[in-house]
Design a protein around this motif. Sequence first.
Motif, mmCIF file in Angstrom:
data_model
loop_
_atom_site.group_PDB
_atom_site.id
_atom_site.type_symbol
_atom_site.label_atom_id
_atom_site.label_comp_id
_atom_site.label_asym_id
_atom_site.label_seq_id
_atom_site.Cartn_x
_atom_site.Cartn_y
_atom_site.Cartn_z
ATOM 1 N N SER A 46 -16.744 -22.363 71.446
ATOM 2 C CA SER A 46 -16.346 -20.974 71.169
ATOM 3 C C SER A 46 -14.840 -20.815 71.327
ATOM 4 N N ARG A 47 -14.108 -21.658 70.643
ATOM 5 C CA ARG A 47 -12.643 -21.609 70.670
ATOM 6 C C ARG A 47 -12.122 -22.339 69.455
ATOM 7 N N VAL A 48 -10.849 -22.189 69.200
ATOM 8 C CA VAL A 48 -10.178 -22.927 68.134
ATOM 9 C C VAL A 48 -8.906 -23.531 68.714
ATOM 10 N N PRO A 50 -5.051 -24.096 69.663
ATOM 11 C CA PRO A 50 -4.056 -23.053 69.978
ATOM 12 C C PRO A 50 -3.319 -22.511 68.756
ATOM 13 N N TRP A 51 -3.009 -23.367 67.816
ATOM 14 C CA TRP A 51 -2.244 -22.929 66.651
ATOM 15 C C TRP A 51 -3.066 -22.073 65.683
ATOM 16 N N ARG A 53 -5.348 -19.633 66.984
ATOM 17 C CA ARG A 53 -5.825 -18.452 67.701
ATOM 18 C C ARG A 53 -5.317 -17.160 67.068
ATOM 19 N N GLY A 54 -6.235 -16.189 66.991
ATOM 20 C CA GLY A 54 -5.891 -14.884 66.462
ATOM 21 C C GLY A 54 -5.905 -14.765 64.954
ATOM 22 N N LYS A 55 -6.232 -15.862 64.265
ATOM 23 C CA LYS A 55 -6.239 -15.828 62.801
ATOM 24 C C LYS A 55 -7.609 -15.452 62.234
ATOM 25 N N GLU A 110 -13.704 -17.552 64.723
ATOM 26 C CA GLU A 110 -12.891 -18.331 65.664
ATOM 27 C C GLU A 110 -13.770 -19.206 66.553
ATOM 28 N N GLN A 111 -14.383 -20.176 65.918
ATOM 29 C CA GLN A 111 -15.240 -21.162 66.582
ATOM 30 C C GLN A 111 -14.944 -22.520 65.973
#
Length: 238
Positions: A46-48, A50-51, A53-55, A110-111
């Motif tokens: 459940s993350r992407v 760092p570059w 994030r928020g997209k 964003e996964q």
Amino acid sequence: MTRPSGRALDQMRTISIERNVSMHPEGSCLIKCGNTHVLCTASVESRVPPWMRGKGTGWVTAEYGMLPRSTSSRMRRESTAGKMSGRTQEISRLIGRSLRAVVDMDALGEQMINLDCDVIQADGGTRCASITGAWVALNDALKWMQERDMIGDNVLKGHVAAVSCGLYKGNAVLDLDYPEDSNAEADTNFIMTDTGGIVEIQGTAEADPFSEDQFYEMMTLAKKGVKELVEAQKGASS
């Protein structure tokens, strides 16, 4: 011309795909293409990176490796060598690119899905088997996410599979095993979708350059091989 395996020029090795071979990953399979065996797993996070994030978009990435005794003589683990070889990095990136070609990253959100392809036994075509098997593991991981309302049903856009072709003793042949691969006059890898779309083609002449006609001979064989691999994926994934 007789191939070392006795197969016809356009004959694939026996294909076997077994799903759910590992209890922990969200998707897994063991793919066997003749004597090349690869364990493919898909892990959901459940993350992407760092570059990203928020997209609002997701990511699919891959790591490839060969077990120490997957070949005729034991090779050293890359972890003990302290660095990943250029070949391993190149194949890992190839697998990731190939699978991203059939995933809607916006629909994934964003996964991130990590695909691990570990070669248990090598007899040629390990990168192609990894791509084909990784799709099955990815497909199961996406189904796992759908069941938990983490994504909709429109993330996966289609199938992708890969097969090798080459020139062996002057003839175009499909799905090279190691005796052919190590003596081929040309070696190509075709990564294609179930609709015939081309994701990537890698081709190398080992001695004399090959002609455009020979290339199209190999591509015709590749289309046949990918079609059979997609059918194997469908059979394993149903």
